[in-house]
Write an enzyme that holds these catalytic residues in place. Structure first.
Site, mmCIF file in Angstrom:
data_model
loop_
_atom_site.group_PDB
_atom_site.id
_atom_site.type_symbol
_atom_site.label_atom_id
_atom_site.label_comp_id
_atom_site.label_asym_id
_atom_site.label_seq_id
_atom_site.Cartn_x
_atom_site.Cartn_y
_atom_site.Cartn_z
ATOM 1 N N LEU A 165 -85.924 16.967 -118.174
ATOM 2 C CA LEU A 165 -85.901 18.406 -117.906
ATOM 3 C C LEU A 165 -84.597 19.030 -118.443
ATOM 4 O O LEU A 165 -84.632 20.023 -119.167
ATOM 5 C CB LEU A 165 -86.015 18.634 -116.389
ATOM 6 C CG LEU A 165 -85.966 20.068 -115.886
ATOM 7 C CD1 LEU A 165 -87.205 20.838 -116.330
ATOM 8 C CD2 LEU A 165 -85.876 20.101 -114.355
ATOM 9 N N TYR B 248 -93.297 24.638 -114.829
ATOM 10 C CA TYR B 248 -92.265 24.952 -113.834
ATOM 11 C C TYR B 248 -92.677 24.417 -112.463
ATOM 12 O O TYR B 248 -91.861 23.912 -111.697
ATOM 13 C CB TYR B 248 -91.989 26.468 -113.787
ATOM 14 C CG TYR B 248 -93.114 27.294 -113.211
ATOM 15 C CD1 TYR B 248 -94.180 27.691 -114.003
ATOM 16 C CD2 TYR B 248 -93.128 27.654 -111.876
ATOM 17 C CE1 TYR B 248 -95.232 28.433 -113.483
ATOM 18 C CE2 TYR B 248 -94.165 28.398 -111.338
ATOM 19 C CZ TYR B 248 -95.216 28.774 -112.140
ATOM 20 O OH TYR B 248 -96.246 29.486 -111.603
ATOM 21 N N ARG C 248 -85.788 14.311 -104.642
ATOM 22 C CA ARG C 248 -84.540 14.452 -103.877
ATOM 23 C C ARG C 248 -84.473 13.510 -102.685
ATOM 24 O O ARG C 248 -83.401 13.049 -102.298
ATOM 25 C CB ARG C 248 -84.441 15.887 -103.347
ATOM 26 C CG ARG C 248 -83.845 16.740 -104.381
ATOM 27 C CD ARG C 248 -83.817 18.191 -104.077
ATOM 28 N NE ARG C 248 -83.654 18.817 -105.364
ATOM 29 C CZ ARG C 248 -84.327 19.852 -105.793
ATOM 30 N NH1 ARG C 248 -85.202 20.441 -105.021
ATOM 31 N NH2 ARG C 248 -84.123 20.317 -107.002
ATOM 32 N N ARG D 280 -60.029 -10.127 -92.555
ATOM 33 C CA ARG D 280 -58.642 -9.823 -92.932
ATOM 34 C C ARG D 280 -57.712 -9.874 -91.710
ATOM 35 O O ARG D 280 -57.939 -9.187 -90.703
ATOM 36 C CB ARG D 280 -58.586 -8.414 -93.560
ATOM 37 C CG ARG D 280 -57.217 -7.923 -93.915
ATOM 38 C CD ARG D 280 -56.623 -8.698 -95.056
ATOM 39 N NE ARG D 280 -55.351 -8.137 -95.498
ATOM 40 C CZ ARG D 280 -54.547 -8.753 -96.344
ATOM 41 N NH1 ARG D 280 -54.875 -9.948 -96.840
ATOM 42 N NH2 ARG D 280 -53.417 -8.187 -96.712
ATOM 43 N N GLY E 192 -57.740 -1.830 -97.985
ATOM 44 C CA GLY E 192 -56.347 -1.740 -98.441
ATOM 45 C C GLY E 192 -56.302 -1.817 -99.964
ATOM 46 O O GLY E 192 -57.209 -1.330 -100.641
ATOM 47 N N GLU F 265 -80.581 15.813 -109.852
ATOM 48 C CA GLU F 265 -81.743 16.370 -109.135
ATOM 49 C C GLU F 265 -81.338 17.572 -108.271
ATOM 50 O O GLU F 265 -81.815 17.760 -107.155
ATOM 51 C CB GLU F 265 -82.478 15.279 -108.345
ATOM 52 C CG GLU F 265 -83.005 14.201 -109.289
ATOM 53 C CD GLU F 265 -84.120 13.355 -108.756
ATOM 54 O OE1 GLU F 265 -84.870 13.833 -107.883
ATOM 55 O OE2 GLU F 265 -84.263 12.217 -109.236
ATOM 56 N N SER G 101 -75.148 19.920 -105.192
ATOM 57 C CA SER G 101 -75.062 20.277 -103.762
ATOM 58 C C SER G 101 -75.185 21.789 -103.568
ATOM 59 O O SER G 101 -75.825 22.247 -102.615
ATOM 60 C CB SER G 101 -73.751 19.760 -103.169
ATOM 61 O OG SER G 101 -73.803 18.354 -103.102
HETATM 62 C C1 LIG Z 1 -75.989 10.370 -114.549
HETATM 63 C C2 LIG Z 1 -76.920 11.525 -114.673
HETATM 64 C C3 LIG Z 1 -78.286 11.327 -114.718
HETATM 65 C C4 LIG Z 1 -79.162 12.402 -114.865
HETATM 66 N N1 LIG Z 1 -80.512 12.168 -114.986
HETATM 67 C C5 LIG Z 1 -81.333 13.191 -115.312
HETATM 68 C C6 LIG Z 1 -82.708 12.953 -115.636
HETATM 69 O O1 LIG Z 1 -83.201 11.819 -115.566
HETATM 70 N N2 LIG Z 1 -83.475 14.006 -116.023
HETATM 71 C C7 LIG Z 1 -82.981 15.265 -116.098
HETATM 72 O O2 LIG Z 1 -83.737 16.156 -116.463
HETATM 73 N N3 LIG Z 1 -81.694 15.534 -115.788
HETATM 74 C C8 LIG Z 1 -80.858 14.530 -115.406
HETATM 75 N N4 LIG Z 1 -79.543 14.778 -115.127
HETATM 76 C C9 LIG Z 1 -79.032 16.143 -115.201
HETATM 77 C C10 LIG Z 1 -78.662 16.733 -113.854
HETATM 78 O O3 LIG Z 1 -79.828 17.027 -113.137
HETATM 79 C C11 LIG Z 1 -77.781 17.972 -114.098
HETATM 80 O O4 LIG Z 1 -76.533 17.481 -114.551
HETATM 81 C C12 LIG Z 1 -77.614 18.811 -112.858
HETATM 82 O O5 LIG Z 1 -78.806 19.479 -112.550
HETATM 83 C C13 LIG Z 1 -76.494 19.835 -113.008
HETATM 84 O O6 LIG Z 1 -76.618 20.567 -114.186
HETATM 85 P P1 LIG Z 1 -75.359 20.760 -115.150
HETATM 86 O O7 LIG Z 1 -74.769 19.437 -115.388
HETATM 87 O O8 LIG Z 1 -75.780 21.544 -116.315
HETATM 88 O O9 LIG Z 1 -74.326 21.590 -114.270
HETATM 89 P P2 LIG Z 1 -74.274 23.199 -114.144
HETATM 90 O O10 LIG Z 1 -75.632 23.711 -113.831
HETATM 91 O O11 LIG Z 1 -73.583 23.753 -115.323
HETATM 92 O O12 LIG Z 1 -73.351 23.368 -112.871
HETATM 93 C C14 LIG Z 1 -71.923 23.388 -112.917
HETATM 94 C C15 LIG Z 1 -71.414 23.792 -111.525
HETATM 95 O O13 LIG Z 1 -71.840 25.133 -111.234
HETATM 96 C C16 LIG Z 1 -72.526 25.165 -110.003
HETATM 97 N N5 LIG Z 1 -73.584 26.180 -110.061
HETATM 98 C C17 LIG Z 1 -74.467 26.414 -111.069
HETATM 99 N N6 LIG Z 1 -75.292 27.417 -110.751
HETATM 100 C C18 LIG Z 1 -74.953 27.826 -109.513
HETATM 101 C C19 LIG Z 1 -75.440 28.822 -108.624
HETATM 102 N N7 LIG Z 1 -76.476 29.601 -108.940
HETATM 103 N N8 LIG Z 1 -74.836 28.962 -107.427
HETATM 104 C C20 LIG Z 1 -73.794 28.162 -107.078
HETATM 105 N N9 LIG Z 1 -73.286 27.207 -107.866
HETATM 106 C C21 LIG Z 1 -73.857 27.038 -109.075
HETATM 107 C C22 LIG Z 1 -73.105 23.764 -109.835
HETATM 108 O O14 LIG Z 1 -73.363 23.470 -108.458
HETATM 109 C C23 LIG Z 1 -71.989 22.908 -110.411
HETATM 110 O O15 LIG Z 1 -71.024 22.686 -109.431
HETATM 111 C C24 LIG Z 1 -78.638 13.716 -114.931
HETATM 112 C C25 LIG Z 1 -77.254 13.920 -114.846
HETATM 113 C C26 LIG Z 1 -76.396 12.858 -114.744
HETATM 114 C C27 LIG Z 1 -74.913 13.101 -114.704
#
Ligand SMILES: Cc1cc2nc3c(=O)[nH]c(=O)nc-3n(C[C@H](O)[C@H](O)[C@H](O)COP(=O)(O)OP(=O)(O)OC[C@H]3O[C@@H](n4cnc5c(N)ncnc54)[C@H](O)[C@@H]3O)c2cc1C
Length: 430
Positions: A174, A281, A292, A317, A388, A412, A415
């Site tokens: 995605l 979507y 999740r 320990r 430690g 996914e 937070s």
């Molecule tokens: C190890 C790993 C494995 C993954 N595996 C998959 C996978 O298998 N398939 C897949 O499709 N994706 C995968 N992902 C992608 C992952 O789902 C995204 O990284 C994640 O959804 C966050 O998107 P982003 O990295 O673009 O961060 P961004 O969306 O750019 O977010 C950056 C910061 O802004 C905050 N933020 C953004 N919008 C808002 C808002 N509206 N309100 C408040 N805060 C906001 C976020 O919380 C975050 O702190 C993977 C990611 C990693 C690191």
């Protein structure tokens, strides 16, 4: 009671319910039948009223067999896989052989025909030993198989579910470089070309990207319609124009592959549209809602692994002439960790059991992921401190649990996105 239990085991629940509805409809007076039905109903109610963490016989057997596999086969490989950044192919094969790659897949398609809760138990048990194996199994079950079970037509189910249950790894694509939290802003396009779609674009961060042969992949087939153009496709790795790009070098879950996917005039047959055109979507939202809970399970597995390690280490320990866990300060920290884990576990189990019961679980799933990822970070961090200096080096397992826990707050849905979902469901609005 034993007799009822054995009856329940013989009679599938659906048959019992049919019998009950027949009895209700025709007011059957036959006393022995009515007595049996009352007993059955009481037994069903009792079994439904089980504490969340009490496992049924089947669940317990399943959990034990996954634990045996994790302890016997995974544990000895964890360090090397983490260091080298890849999963052992023998382990992946064993995951198929044990039925872990198609837990909920119906038996007619070669799966184990189990429950969602069993998938959650598997992810928890695997992650207790290695969160990379945990997410390998999690993505296959809660995202890929789940999307095809739910949205696939009979032909797609027959072809892909059976392969995914027995030999092929799947991935769920995605996210893109410019669209993570705002996933529907994706730039990957799908153009209708008669009997097939032509896909162009790039996906980023795709778990299992290196090992996968089958991808549930999202592209926009009608950008003018906004998110209502997003369409889900089943893309085979061998499709012309499809390539796996760079593999990420990560902080945690290092043995799990995370890759880029490149689509250049990738021709996907129309029969590989998953669900309806323009309804991708919905496919993505609904699969991720379930996914999740899987990440929550990964987090409680990590936290449990760290807590068990800390408990064993602090017993062993010696400082000031006694085990460090004889000090009340250490005991209280262990008690806090156990309480935090128990809360997270109850939330994850509850969301999973709600899903199996057909109830609306979206808010509970978001809460479970949010809380369990935070709890895992707290518990693993504390575990390092309880070791430690030894906690800070790679000779001991706890620094890895901590590194592995960090991803729970990101993938996914970050937070912040979980908080947004929870708030929306509390307050309403878009
Ligand atoms: C190890 C790993 C494995 C993954 N595996 C998959 C996978 O298998 N398939 C897949 O499709 N994706 C995968 N992902 C992608 C992952 O789902 C995204 O990284 C994640 O959804 C966050 O998107 P982003 O990295 O673009 O961060 P961004 O969306 O750019 O977010 C950056 C910061 O802004 C905050 N933020 C953004 N919008 C808002 C808002 N509206 N309100 C408040 N805060 C906001 C976020 O919380 C975050 O702190 C993977 C990611 C990693 C690191």
């Amino acid at each position: 009671m034993a007799e009822i239990r054995s009856m329940l085991r013989i009679l599938p629940l659906t048959d019992v319910l049919i019998m009950m509805s027949i009895q209700e409809k025709f007011v059957i007076p036959a006393a022995p039948f009515a007595r049996n039905m009352t007993q059955i109903q009481t037994a069903i109610e009792k079994s439904l009223a089980r504490p969340l963490t009490t496992l049924s016989e089947d669940e317990q057997m399943f959990r034990d067999s996954v634990r045996e596999f994790a302890e016997g086969e995974i544990r000895k490989r964890v360090e090397e896989m983490d260091e080298q950044g890849h999963l052992d192919s023998a382990l992946m094969k064993q995951c198929f052989e044990l039925g872990l790659m198609g837990i909920e897949t119906p038996e007619e398609f070669g799966g184990a025909g189990g429950s969602f809760f069993q998938a959650i138990l598997a992810v928890e048990e695997l992650s207790r030993v290695d969160a990379s194996v945990g997410v390998f199994v999690d993505v296959q079950n809660t995202l890929v198989n789940n999307a095809i079970i739910r949205w696939g037509n009979q032909g797609q189910k027959k072809k892909y579910l059976s392969q995914l249950a027995t030999e092929l790894v799947g991935a769920y694509a995605l996210s893109e470089a410019g669209s993570g939290s705002d996933a529907f802003a994706m730039q990957t396009r799908a153009v209708d070309a008669g009997d097939h779609f032509v896909l162009n674009g790039r996906k980023l961060w795709i778990t299992n990207g290196k090992e996968a042969e089958v991808f549930v992949l999202f592209a926009n087939a009608n950008p003018e319609a906004g998110y209502r153009g997003i369409t889900a496709f089943i893309v085979e790795k061998s499709t012309e124009g499809f390539a796996v790009g760079k593999k990420e070098n990560k902080l945690g879950i290092r043995a799990s592959s995370t890759t880029e996917l490149i689509l250049e005039d990738c021709q996907v047959p129309k029969e590989n549209v998953l669900g309806e055109i323009g309804r991708g979507y919905k496919v993505s939202i609904e699969t991720l809602n379930e996914g999740r809970i899987g990440i929550g399970a990964q987090m409680i597995g990590i936290a449990r692994g760290a807590l068990e390690s800390a408990l064993a280490y602090t017993t062993e320990r010696q400082q000031f002439g006694k085990s460090v866990n004889e000090f009340q300060g250490v005991q209280f920290q262990l008690a806090e960790m156990a309480t935090d884990l128990e809360a997270a576990r109850l939330m994850v189990y509850n969301a999973a059991r709600m899903k199996d019961a057909g109830q609306n679980f979206v808010k509970e799933a978001a809460m479970a992921k949010l809380y369990s990822s935070r709890a895992a970070e707290r518990i693993t961090s504390k575990a390092i401190e309880l070791y430690g200096g030894y906690g800070y080096v790679k000779d001991y397992p706890v620094e890895k649990y901590w590194r592995d826990s960090k991803i729970g707050a990101i993938y996914e849905g970050t937070s912040n996105m979980q908080l947004q979902t929870i708030a929306k469901l509390m307050i309403g609005g878009k």
